[in-house]
Scaffold this motif. Structure first.
Motif, short mmCIF file in Angstrom:
data_model
loop_
_atom_site.label_atom_id
_atom_site.label_comp_id
_atom_site.label_asym_id
_atom_site.label_seq_id
_atom_site.Cartn_x
_atom_site.Cartn_y
_atom_site.Cartn_z
N ILE A 451 0.82 -1.22 0.00
CA ILE A 451 0.00 0.00 0.00
C ILE A 451 0.86 1.27 0.00
O ILE A 451 0.38 2.34 -0.38
CB ILE A 451 -0.98 0.02 1.20
N LYS A 452 2.13 1.16 0.42
CA LYS A 452 3.02 2.31 0.37
C LYS A 452 3.41 2.68 -1.06
O LYS A 452 3.92 3.77 -1.30
CB LYS A 452 4.29 2.05 1.19
N ASP A 453 3.15 1.76 -1.99
CA ASP A 453 3.48 2.03 -3.39
C ASP A 453 2.36 2.74 -4.13
O ASP A 453 2.48 3.03 -5.33
CB ASP A 453 3.83 0.72 -4.12
N PHE A 454 1.24 3.01 -3.41
CA PHE A 454 0.18 3.86 -3.94
C PHE A 454 0.28 5.23 -3.27
O PHE A 454 0.79 5.34 -2.15
CB PHE A 454 -1.22 3.28 -3.64
N THR A 455 -0.20 6.25 -3.93
CA THR A 455 -0.37 7.51 -3.22
C THR A 455 -1.53 7.34 -2.25
O THR A 455 -2.40 6.48 -2.45
CB THR A 455 -0.67 8.68 -4.17
N ARG A 456 -1.54 8.13 -1.19
CA ARG A 456 -2.63 8.01 -0.22
C ARG A 456 -3.98 8.29 -0.86
O ARG A 456 -4.98 7.64 -0.54
CB ARG A 456 -2.39 8.96 0.96
N ASN A 457 -4.03 9.29 -1.73
CA ASN A 457 -5.30 9.60 -2.40
C ASN A 457 -5.79 8.43 -3.23
O ASN A 457 -6.97 8.05 -3.16
CB ASN A 457 -5.15 10.84 -3.28
N ASP A 458 -4.89 7.83 -4.02
CA ASP A 458 -5.29 6.69 -4.85
C ASP A 458 -5.71 5.51 -3.98
O ASP A 458 -6.69 4.81 -4.29
CB ASP A 458 -4.13 6.27 -5.76
N LEU A 459 -4.96 5.29 -2.89
CA LEU A 459 -5.28 4.18 -2.00
C LEU A 459 -6.68 4.35 -1.41
O LEU A 459 -7.50 3.42 -1.44
CB LEU A 459 -4.23 4.10 -0.88
N ARG A 460 -6.96 5.52 -0.91
CA ARG A 460 -8.23 5.74 -0.21
C ARG A 460 -9.41 5.84 -1.16
O ARG A 460 -10.56 5.61 -0.76
CB ARG A 460 -8.11 6.98 0.68
N GLU A 461 -9.13 6.18 -2.42
CA GLU A 461 -10.21 6.19 -3.39
C GLU A 461 -10.69 4.77 -3.72
O GLU A 461 -11.78 4.59 -4.26
CB GLU A 461 -9.76 6.89 -4.67
N MET A 462 -9.89 3.76 -3.40
CA MET A 462 -10.30 2.37 -3.62
C MET A 462 -11.35 1.94 -2.61
O MET A 462 -12.05 0.95 -2.81
CB MET A 462 -9.08 1.44 -3.50
N PHE A 463 -11.44 2.67 -1.50
CA PHE A 463 -12.31 2.26 -0.39
C PHE A 463 -13.56 3.12 -0.32
O PHE A 463 -13.52 4.34 -0.55
CB PHE A 463 -11.56 2.39 0.94
N GLY A 464 -14.66 2.47 0.03
CA GLY A 464 -15.86 3.18 0.43
C GLY A 464 -16.16 2.82 1.86
O GLY A 464 -15.94 1.67 2.27
N MET A 465 -16.61 3.80 2.64
CA MET A 465 -16.85 3.53 4.06
C MET A 465 -18.26 3.93 4.45
O MET A 465 -18.76 4.97 4.04
CB MET A 465 -15.85 4.29 4.93
N VAL A 466 -18.89 3.08 5.23
CA VAL A 466 -20.18 3.39 5.85
C VAL A 466 -20.00 3.12 7.33
O VAL A 466 -19.75 1.99 7.74
CB VAL A 466 -21.32 2.54 5.28
N LEU A 467 -20.12 4.20 8.13
CA LEU A 467 -19.83 4.09 9.55
C LEU A 467 -21.10 4.19 10.38
O LEU A 467 -22.12 4.75 9.96
CB LEU A 467 -18.87 5.20 9.98
N GLN A 468 -21.02 3.67 11.59
CA GLN A 468 -22.13 3.82 12.52
C GLN A 468 -22.32 5.29 12.88
O GLN A 468 -23.43 5.78 12.99
CB GLN A 468 -21.85 3.01 13.78
N ASP A 469 -21.21 6.01 13.01
CA ASP A 469 -21.25 7.43 13.30
C ASP A 469 -21.32 8.18 11.97
O ASP A 469 -20.31 8.48 11.36
CB ASP A 469 -20.00 7.83 14.09
N THR A 470 -22.52 8.42 11.51
CA THR A 470 -22.70 9.05 10.19
C THR A 470 -22.16 10.47 10.19
O THR A 470 -22.22 11.17 11.19
CB THR A 470 -24.19 9.10 9.81
N TRP A 471 -21.62 10.86 9.06
CA TRP A 471 -21.13 12.23 8.91
C TRP A 471 -21.74 12.85 7.66
O TRP A 471 -21.53 12.38 6.54
CB TRP A 471 -19.61 12.30 8.81
N LEU A 472 -22.54 13.88 7.87
CA LEU A 472 -23.09 14.69 6.78
C LEU A 472 -22.78 16.14 7.10
O LEU A 472 -22.60 16.51 8.26
CB LEU A 472 -24.60 14.49 6.65
N PHE A 473 -22.73 16.98 6.10
CA PHE A 473 -22.42 18.39 6.32
C PHE A 473 -23.61 19.27 5.95
O PHE A 473 -24.56 18.82 5.28
CB PHE A 473 -21.18 18.80 5.52
N LYS A 474 -23.57 20.50 6.37
CA LYS A 474 -24.62 21.46 6.05
C LYS A 474 -24.63 21.68 4.54
O LYS A 474 -23.65 22.10 3.95
CB LYS A 474 -24.39 22.79 6.78
#
Length: 626
Positions: A451-474
């Motif tokens: 995973i160090k051979d990916f940029t952090r942005n590219d690495l995290r774009e591979m993931f989708g997250m759904v958390l118990q603590d939902t986060w939405l913005f105004k």
């Protein structure tokens, strides 16, 4: 959406998205960093001068304009003295002739010259004020921009121990103080030194004896200023630190006001705020008192010199060695000479405050950043979703390892459940997978690529997250769903909303997808928030999913909807499910049972139940009282 939330450790982490800091971060006033380091005026000044250096041409213009403005003001008392001599000579002649004869041509010439001088001085003053305001605002704009960019380069560990209120204090109060100081001190420095030098020249041209008397007061003023600087500097630093404490407490209480009310802790909150507020009041009072006594003391010293000049000058005038107009000009020059000394005293006070604020800002900008991304990153286009943990070792601090020798291989499309008691390391595994923290040992691979051979942005774009603590913005529901993919089409948005069961309830809201969520997102239900976060993950179309138990705080009917939406979301995707209610992960391809950072068991639900080990005990404990 790459958000994180630590439920399995005793640490109070800020909830962070990979694109910035989330609203409502944690970290109490006790975790403040401001003011811990000793004052290093020299180093802070060098860093500050780098920001000023970008605008050196503009600063030179300001200095020249301020100097010219002061120069023309310096000539004013001389012309006033000439006008006084014209009138005095007319009065003296009237004693001999019996009538007053005023040389109006000479008087008009003097008055005209004065008007021209002061008009030119005003023009120069306006130019330098406009230029300086632009420079100071550009510098503070750059400082705020650097702080904002720094926030996104800092590791998550920084926010584990730093209050959001402290960061806000640096980006608002501290930068505002720097802005005001730049705007006022630079122009005053130029004008003060020009006034001092020009005034000295004019005073010497009138009377060197009176000049020596006036100068005798300068050493005393300088001693006072230097003493006050030594006392006021630490006081200003403590004042800014106290301000950070107040801001941190207020931010924390506002973001958690429902919790505060639920536990009837309003009085405790008020009491804590009173302590921090009193500390700010005391530190502010001390710093202001010390700084404010500078002016009265320097005024007192200057007035003593002024009195001596008046007495000796009057005797010299009566002896005919100096004219009345010249003594009047000299007295005014003495006053003018005191003004730049007082300005320098004010400048030192403002600089103390500016340097204290600058130190806090630069301390923040100097914080250790995340390790830089690889210069030759691997592409993520052909990723299918194989994940491998190989001898992974990690601890939030090097002396406290919480995950040791963790090994796991997950194949594309598998649903992996991670279970275990609180503090077992469930969420930590996810954090490591998304490289929120760096490993102490071992490696994590995706499709055999570290995973160090990916940029952090590219690495995290591979993931989708759904958390118990939902986060939405105004903002609107549309904006919240499209947060994961701002370039999505309307058709893609509607498809994601329909599959995730969002479309139906959105149609019941005023303005549909343009319905505006308030700042606390309290105008929709918890279940509706969760469905929106699932739609957001759908729209992102990630290769790998990370799901935290998302149904524990909703009713049974909504839970069914969310489970259906999550089932649709996980189809044909590698999925990691952090499970709290074990009944929801019985269909997982593989269940990883963690305990104190170690893998206790791995297997399917049926196999682990049949084994009768740690998982079976956990499962039984959830249903034994039902």
């Amino acid at each position: 959406m790459a958000n994180d939330n630590n439920k399995d450790t005793s640490r109070n982490n800020n909830s962070i998205s990979h694109v910035g800091v989330r609203r409502g971060g944690r970290g109490g006033p006790a975790s403040m960093r401001g003011g811990e380091k000793p004052k290093d005026f020299k180093t802070t000044s060098k860093k500050f001068l780098k920001y000023l250096g970008v605008y050196k041409i503009g600063i030179v213009v300001v200095m020249v304009m301020a100097s010219l403005s002061s120069l023309f003001r310096i000539l004013g008392p001389k012309f006033i003295g000439d006008a006084t001599d014209v009138l005095y000579n007319a009065v003296r002649e009237s004693i001999n002739t019996g009538k007053i004869i005023i040389n109006y041509d000479a008087l008009l010439k003097v008055v005209t010259s004065l008007i021209v001088l002061y008009c030119i001085a005003y023009i120069f003053s306006v130019i330098q004020g406009f230029t300086m305001a632009r420079i100071s605002n550009n510098i503070t704009y750059k400082l705020r921009k650097d702080i904002d960019e720094k926030i996104n380069r800092l590791p998550i560990s920084f926010f584990d121990v730093t209050s959001t209120g402290d960061v806000l204090s640096r980006i608002t109060n501290d930068v505002d103080t720097i802005n005001q100081s730049i705007r006022e001190t630079l122009t005053q420095v130029a004008s003060s030194f020009t006034l001092m030098i020009g005034t000295v020249i004019m005073m010497l041209s009138i009377s060197w004896q009176l000049t020596i008397i006036a100068f005798a007061m300068i050493p005393a003023s300088m001693i006072v200023i230097s003493k006050i600087m030594k006392i006021s500097q630490p006081l200003y630093r403590e004042q800014q630190k106290s301000l950070g404490l107040v801001n941190g407490h207020v931010e924390e209480m506002l973001s958690s006001h429902i919790v505060v009310k639920s536990f009837n802790m309003e009085n405790k909150s008020i009491s804590d705020f009173d302590v921090y507020n009193k500390e700010l009041r005391e530190n502010g009072w001390k710093s202001q008192v010390v700084s404010r006594i500078t002016m009265p003391i320097t005024n007192l010293i200057s007035n003593i010199g002024y009195i001596l000049v008046c007495i000796i000058g009057a005797s010299m005038t009566s002896g005919g060695s100096i004219t009345v107009g010249n003594i009047q000009s000299f007295i005014q020059y003495v006053r003018n000479f005191n003004q730049p000394i007082q300005q320098i005293a004010n400048i030192t006070v403002m600089l103390q405050s500016a340097m204290a604020c600058s130190e806090r800002v630069f301390d923040f900008l100097d914080e250790k950043e995340e390790e830089p991304d690889t210069q030759n990153p691997k592409s993520t286009e052909s990723i299918v979703g194989t994940v491998k943990f190989e001898n992974v070792r990690f601890g939030y601090t090097p002396d406290k390892i919480i995950i040791d020798n963790f090994n796991l291989t997950v194949y594309p499309g598998e649903k992996i459940a991670i279970v275990g008691p609180t503090g077992a390391g469930k969420t930590t595994i996810v954090k490591l997978l998304m490289r929120y923290y760096e490993l102490n040992g071992g490696a994590i691979y995706i499709d055999n690529v570290n995973i160090k051979d990916f940029t952090r942005n590219d690495l995290r774009e591979m993931f989708g997250m759904v958390l118990q603590d939902t986060w939405l913005f105004k903002g609107t529901i549309r904006e919240n769903i499209m947060y994961s993919n701002p370039n999505a089409t309307e058709e893609q948005l509607m498809k994601a909303a329909d599959i995730s069961r969002v479309h139906h309830f959105v149609q019941t809201l005023p303005h549909g997808y343009d319905f505006e969520l308030n700042e606390e997102t309290s105008n929709i239900s918890q279940g509706q928030k969760q469905l929106i976060t699932i739609a957001r993950a759908f729209l992102q179309n990630p290769k790998i999913l990370i799901l935290d138990e998302a149904t524990s705080s909703v009713d049974t009917r909504t839970e069914v909807l969310i489970q259906e939406a999550m089932h649709n979301l996980m189809a044909n995707r590698t999925s990691f499910v952090i499970a709290h209610r074990l009944s929801t992960i019985r269909d997982a391809d593989k269940i990883i049972v963690l305990n104190e950072g170690r893998v206790e068991e791995i297997g399917s639900h049926a196999d682990l139940i049949a084994k009768g080990g740690f998982y079976a005990e956990l499962y039984k404990s959830q249903f034994e009282n039902i």
